[in-house]
Motif scaffolding. Structure first.
Motif, PDB file in Angstrom:
ATOM      1  N   VAL A  33     -12.867  86.032  -6.980  1.00  0.00           N
ATOM      2  CA  VAL A  33     -12.798  86.456  -5.580  1.00  0.00           C
ATOM      3  C   VAL A  33     -11.906  85.526  -4.764  1.00  0.00           C
ATOM      4  N   TRP A  34     -11.685  84.313  -5.222  1.00  0.00           N
ATOM      5  CA  TRP A  34     -10.852  83.378  -4.465  1.00  0.00           C
ATOM      6  C   TRP A  34      -9.426  83.894  -4.345  1.00  0.00           C
ATOM      7  N   TRP A  35      -8.890  84.476  -5.417  1.00  0.00           N
ATOM      8  CA  TRP A  35      -7.511  84.969  -5.307  1.00  0.00           C
ATOM      9  C   TRP A  35      -7.455  86.280  -4.537  1.00  0.00           C
ATOM     10  N   ILE A  42      -2.930  86.096   2.913  1.00  0.00           N
ATOM     11  CA  ILE A  42      -1.472  86.280   2.969  1.00  0.00           C
ATOM     12  C   ILE A  42      -1.131  87.602   3.650  1.00  0.00           C
ATOM     13  N   ALA A  43      -1.851  88.662   3.289  1.00  0.00           N
ATOM     14  CA  ALA A  43      -1.611  89.967   3.912  1.00  0.00           C
ATOM     15  C   ALA A  43      -1.896  89.909   5.411  1.00  0.00           C
ATOM     16  N   SER A  44      -2.929  89.182   5.804  1.00  0.00           N
ATOM     17  CA  SER A  44      -3.236  89.022   7.230  1.00  0.00           C
ATOM     18  C   SER A  44      -2.120  88.275   7.939  1.00  0.00           C
ATOM     19  N   GLY A  45      -1.582  87.240   7.290  1.00  0.00           N
ATOM     20  CA  GLY A  45      -0.472  86.492   7.874  1.00  0.00           C
ATOM     21  C   GLY A  45       0.751  87.370   8.077  1.00  0.00           C
ATOM     22  N   ILE A  89      -7.930  85.840  13.200  1.00  0.00           N
ATOM     23  CA  ILE A  89      -9.218  85.207  12.894  1.00  0.00           C
ATOM     24  C   ILE A  89      -9.628  85.496  11.450  1.00  0.00           C
ATOM     25  N   ARG A  90      -9.534  86.759  11.044  1.00  0.00           N
ATOM     26  CA  ARG A  90      -9.908  87.117   9.666  1.00  0.00           C
ATOM     27  C   ARG A  90      -9.021  86.398   8.657  1.00  0.00           C
ATOM     28  N   GLY A  91      -7.733  86.352   8.916  1.00  0.00           N
ATOM     29  CA  GLY A  91      -6.811  85.682   8.000  1.00  0.00           C
ATOM     30  C   GLY A  91      -7.098  84.197   7.878  1.00  0.00           C
ATOM     31  N   VAL A  98     -10.702  80.084   0.575  1.00  0.00           N
ATOM     32  CA  VAL A  98     -10.127  80.123  -0.769  1.00  0.00           C
ATOM     33  C   VAL A  98     -10.617  78.959  -1.637  1.00  0.00           C
ATOM     34  N   THR A  99     -10.497  77.736  -1.174  1.00  0.00           N
ATOM     35  CA  THR A  99     -10.884  76.579  -1.991  1.00  0.00           C
ATOM     36  C   THR A  99     -12.376  76.561  -2.297  1.00  0.00           C
TER      37      THR A  99
END
Length: 176
Positions: A33-35, A42-45, A89-91, A98-99
């Motif tokens: 799930v981390w990736w 990235i998509a949010s960015g 905010i979501r991004g 992630v970590t």
């Protein structure tokens, strides 16, 4: 944090009687799930950059529309800014998660859950900002379907992360 824990318990109660993924599937999803969160961040960015560009162009176009209908132009800009805020905010939450998700820490799962809650709020606010009955119903309906599916998968991996009961049990075992 207590509020998040109460919400977590409430939603976990909703999904406990649903059919579950096989244990191997839950484990695989939890480990990977981390990736998925990284791709979401990235998509949010990218969406934030496109939205900023769109708001800049929209602001120029709104100056022409403003002469004809100032209320509509203002509402489009407000709606775009609100969407931009929620996406940012979501991004950021997904990026921070992630970590800890990679390390299978509860903090990562909690951040994933908070991102899901922010998404739920974004669905409701977006539906209200649509300013039409059909837009409202469509946004709520499709938003609820998306939230139900993502919530199901989030709670399928819930037990795979180091929650307090597992940590306490492990600490007692190592002391003996």
């Amino acid at each position: 944090m207590e509020f998040i824990t109460k919400l977590e318990t409430t939603v976990a109660g909703w999904v406990k009687n649903l059919p579950h993924l096989p244990p191997a599937g839950q484990k695989w999803l939890a480990q990977n799930v981390w990736w998925i969160a990284l791709i979401g961040a990235i998509a949010s960015g990218i969406a934030v950059l496109i939205s900023l560009f769109g708001l800049l162009l929209g602001g120029a176009a709104a100056s022409y529309v403003y002469v004809i209908d100032p209320g509509f132009a203002t509402w489009v800009l407000i709606s775009g800014i609100v969407t931009l805020i929620f996406t940012t905010i979501r991004g950021l939450i997904l990026a921070i998660a992630v970590t800890p998700l990679k390390n299978m820490q509860k903090k990562g799962w909690v951040l994933l859950f908070i991102s899901w809650l922010v998404n739920a709020l974004a669905v409701v606010v977006g539906a209200i900002l649509s300013l039409s009955v059909i837009g409202f119903i469509g946004a709520i309906l499709f938003g609820a379907i998306g939230l139900a599916i993502s919530g199901y998968f989030i709670f399928e991996i819930h037990g795979q992360f180091a929650h307090s009961a597992r940590i306490t049990k492990t600490a007692k075992t190592t002391k003996k």
